[in-house]
Design a protein around this motif. Structure first.
Motif, PDB file in Angstrom:
ATOM      1  N   TYR A   1       0.828  -1.206   0.000  1.00 48.40           N
ATOM      2  CA  TYR A   1       0.000   0.000   0.000  1.00 48.40           C
ATOM      3  C   TYR A   1       0.866   1.261   0.000  1.00 48.40           C
ATOM      4  O   TYR A   1       0.530   2.261  -0.651  1.00 48.40           O
ATOM      5  CB  TYR A   1      -0.924   0.029   1.219  1.00 48.40           C
ATOM      6  N   THR A   2       1.965   1.228   0.745  1.00 41.99           N
ATOM      7  CA  THR A   2       2.839   2.400   0.804  1.00 41.99           C
ATOM      8  C   THR A   2       3.554   2.609  -0.523  1.00 41.99           C
ATOM      9  O   THR A   2       3.771   3.747  -0.949  1.00 41.99           O
ATOM     10  CB  THR A   2       3.855   2.257   1.953  1.00 41.99           C
ATOM     11  N   ALA A   3       3.907   1.514  -1.197  1.00 40.91           N
ATOM     12  CA  ALA A   3       4.508   1.638  -2.528  1.00 40.91           C
ATOM     13  C   ALA A   3       3.495   2.221  -3.511  1.00 40.91           C
ATOM     14  O   ALA A   3       3.844   3.044  -4.370  1.00 40.91           O
ATOM     15  CB  ALA A   3       5.001   0.274  -3.012  1.00 40.91           C
ATOM     16  N   GLU A   4       2.240   1.786  -3.405  1.00 42.32           N
ATOM     17  CA  GLU A   4       1.176   2.353  -4.244  1.00 42.32           C
ATOM     18  C   GLU A   4       1.034   3.843  -3.977  1.00 42.32           C
ATOM     19  O   GLU A   4       0.926   4.658  -4.913  1.00 42.32           O
ATOM     20  CB  GLU A   4      -0.145   1.637  -3.957  1.00 42.32           C
ATOM     21  N   LEU A   5       1.077   4.220  -2.699  1.00 43.40           N
ATOM     22  CA  LEU A   5       0.980   5.628  -2.324  1.00 43.40           C
ATOM     23  C   LEU A   5       2.135   6.428  -2.919  1.00 43.40           C
ATOM     24  O   LEU A   5       1.925   7.513  -3.488  1.00 43.40           O
ATOM     25  CB  LEU A   5       0.973   5.752  -0.801  1.00 43.40           C
ATOM     26  N   ALA A   6       3.347   5.916  -2.807  1.00 43.46           N
ATOM     27  CA  ALA A   6       4.514   6.622  -3.339  1.00 43.46           C
ATOM     28  C   ALA A   6       4.370   6.858  -4.842  1.00 43.46           C
ATOM     29  O   ALA A   6       4.657   7.951  -5.348  1.00 43.46           O
ATOM     30  CB  ALA A   6       5.789   5.834  -3.035  1.00 43.46           C
ATOM     31  N   ASP A   7       3.925   5.853  -5.564  1.00 39.58           N
ATOM     32  CA  ASP A   7       3.803   5.977  -7.009  1.00 39.58           C
ATOM     33  C   ASP A   7       2.704   6.966  -7.390  1.00 39.58           C
ATOM     34  O   ASP A   7       2.867   7.774  -8.311  1.00 39.58           O
ATOM     35  CB  ASP A   7       3.521   4.605  -7.619  1.00 39.58           C
ATOM     36  N   ASP A   8       1.569   6.908  -6.674  1.00 41.11           N
ATOM     37  CA  ASP A   8       0.476   7.830  -6.967  1.00 41.11           C
ATOM     38  C   ASP A   8       0.902   9.276  -6.697  1.00 41.11           C
ATOM     39  O   ASP A   8       0.574  10.189  -7.469  1.00 41.11           O
ATOM     40  CB  ASP A   8      -0.755   7.481  -6.140  1.00 41.11           C
TER      41      ASP A   8
END
Length: 501
Positions: free
Chosen positions: A419-426
């Motif tokens: 989820y944190t990787a998704e957040l970083a990319d977004d």
């Protein structure tokens, strides 16, 4: 391996339901109560992997007295009460009875694995790696068997991934391989003992994946899968046991398929999911069929086949509808939403998301599938974030990804990283490079515990987006750490994750 010859035991008496423990659970679902148990364990430094099925076994009276780790956790949760107050039998009353005897054919000689003999323990209570719901703490002095020593050495020398690798035996705690299955068959027919070992292998794989990711586990999981289908070929003496074996083998195929999926081996994953689907259809197992279609839809989305993802998710919903689980139907609606997003059909995606949220709001049920313990509010938010990200709505995607990371139970380390990787990319794609770098650094802090090509691939994409913003606050530090991690000795080649992952 040492063995002993025993005569067939007398039939077990029916278990008495633990009504006191059921009363303490109150209005919470078994999965929600299991999450409270895990949280209480962390408060006192214990490590237990309690899930909904364990709570069910306690309430059904199958566990007359918990092991020492669970005893400490329960007494911490309910101060001032004794085990008897919680509905358990006193430890002294069950000492020496031994573990439940395996299913046998009358008059047959039974070989008992060495690690099931030795220290006497309460009926329904097990120790060490044989406890289906307890993850061993390598420093726990209550566990002094050989596997504890292996885990302790692995923990001290290799970190979390090493513990994961040695914890996953060829087939759960019983150590079966395909060759061992054939040898066992010459001693006695396949029975409940093997079915339980198969079910435990599935739980252990899921638990280790939650904590460490798939990359270090996939090849280790091939042996239990081969052994599972060897058990099916060997056959069982009872229809109920045969059904457990088929269900267990199918669930294991899905679990191994997920390890392949999450580590970027899409063709391997497709094969495993198809094997599970075939097993489900041969036996008319609707729950297994729905699970196989669910994972097939997720894989199709990640592999760039969104129309197949929609069809598989819709097929899963048709099969699952009679099962009466709103939470399962909610997850399947999210799988469909992911497919519509991949097709750039915003209206279809939004309709599926609304349906998923409404079904989720109906709450959990006692008979929700065991494999769905991961699906809570955090996963709902995370999957919705992925849909908005695929549609290019970076701001909305980032809000949902941030909430997913905040809500996630710390037990699911791999999902927190995801989820944190998704957040970083977004954030990076939404023009907020400094915030993206901060989130990316949090993910890098977790990579010593998690090995997931999906997470690594997402970080790679974020690094490429942030490269032109090197002068922004924190971006340079993230890029340097990412480059260092990517070039670490012994790291496997990364498989780029699809943008929608």
């Amino acid at each position: 391996m040492a063995s002993s010859t025993v005569t067939p035991p007398r039939p077990n008496r029916p278990s008495r339901p633990n009504l006191a423990f059921r009363h303490l659970r109150g209005q919470r679902s078994p999965a929600e109560f299991a999450a409270l148990v895990r949280r209480a364990a962390r408060e006192i430094g214990e490590r237990v992997s309690c899930d909904a099925r364990y709570i069910g076994r306690v309430e059904a009276g199958e566990i007359r007295c918990p092991n020492y780790a669970y005893e400490r956790v329960f007494l911490h949760m309910f101060p001032g009460r004794t085990l008897t107050d919680l509905g358990f039998a006193p430890r002294s009353s069950v000492r020496g009875r031994g573990a439940r005897a395996p299913e046998v054919t009358p008059g047959a000689r039974t070989t008992i694995p060495a690690h099931l003999t030795g220290e006497a323990r309460g009926a329904g209570e097990t120790r060490g790696a044989y406890e289906p719901y307890d993850t061993q703490n390598p420093y726990d002095t209550h566990h002094n068997d050989e596997e504890s020593d292996v885990l302790r050495r692995a923990f001290m020398t290799g970190g979390g991934a090493a513990v994961a690798a040695v914890s996953l035996g060829p087939l759960g705690p019983l150590g079966f391989t395909a060759d061992a299955v054939a040898a066992e068959r010459r001693v006695r027919p396949v029975g409940a003992r093997e079915a339980s070992a198969l079910e435990e292998a599935v739980r252990r794989i899921r638990l280790l994946d939650d904590r460490h990711g798939a990359d270090g586990l996939y090849r280790r999981a091939a042996a239990p899968l081969r052994a599972a289908y060897a058990l099916l070929d060997a056959g069982a003496t009872r229809q109920a046991t045969a059904e457990r074996l088929h269900s267990g083998a199918g669930e294991l195929a899905i679990s191994v398929g997920w390890l392949a999926h999450d580590s970027g081996r899409f063709e391997d994953a497709r094969s495993h999911y198809a094997e599970a689907l075939a097993t489900a259809r041969m036996t008319g197992d609707q729950a297994l069929e729905a699970h196989a279609f669910c994972n097939t839809a997720f894989l199709a989305r990640d592999a760039g086949r969104p129309r197949e993802a929609v069809r598989a998710a819709q097929a899963a919903q048709r099969v699952a509808r009679p099962l009466g689980s709103p939470r399962l139907m909610s997850l399947l609606a999210l799988r469909e939403a992911g497919g519509w997003a991949g097709l750039a059909d915003r209206a279809g995606c939004e309709q599926a998301l609304i349906r998923a949220q409404a079904l989720f709001g109906q709450g959990s049920r006692d008979d929700d599938p065991e494999w769905m313990t991961f699906y809570g509010e955090a996963e709902l938010e995370g999957l919705e974030a992925q849909c908005w990200s695929t549609l290019g709505d970076w701001g909305r995607a980032a809000r949902h990804a941030s909430r997913a990371a905040e809500l996630q139970d710390p037990h699911f380390t791999r999902n927190i990283a995801l989820y944190t990787a998704e957040l970083a990319d977004d954030l990076a794609r939404g023009g907020r490079p400094d915030e993206a770098a901060t989130a990316g650094l949090r993910v890098l802090d977790l990579l010593d515990q998690v090995q997931s090509s999906r997470v690594q691939g997402m970080l790679d994409g974020t690094a490429r987006v942030l490269a032109p913003h090197r002068r922004a606050s924190g971006v340079s530090a993230f890029l340097e750490r990412h480059t260092s991690a990517a070039s670490a000795p012994g790291e496997r080649q990364r498989v780029p994750a699809p943008r929608s992952a």
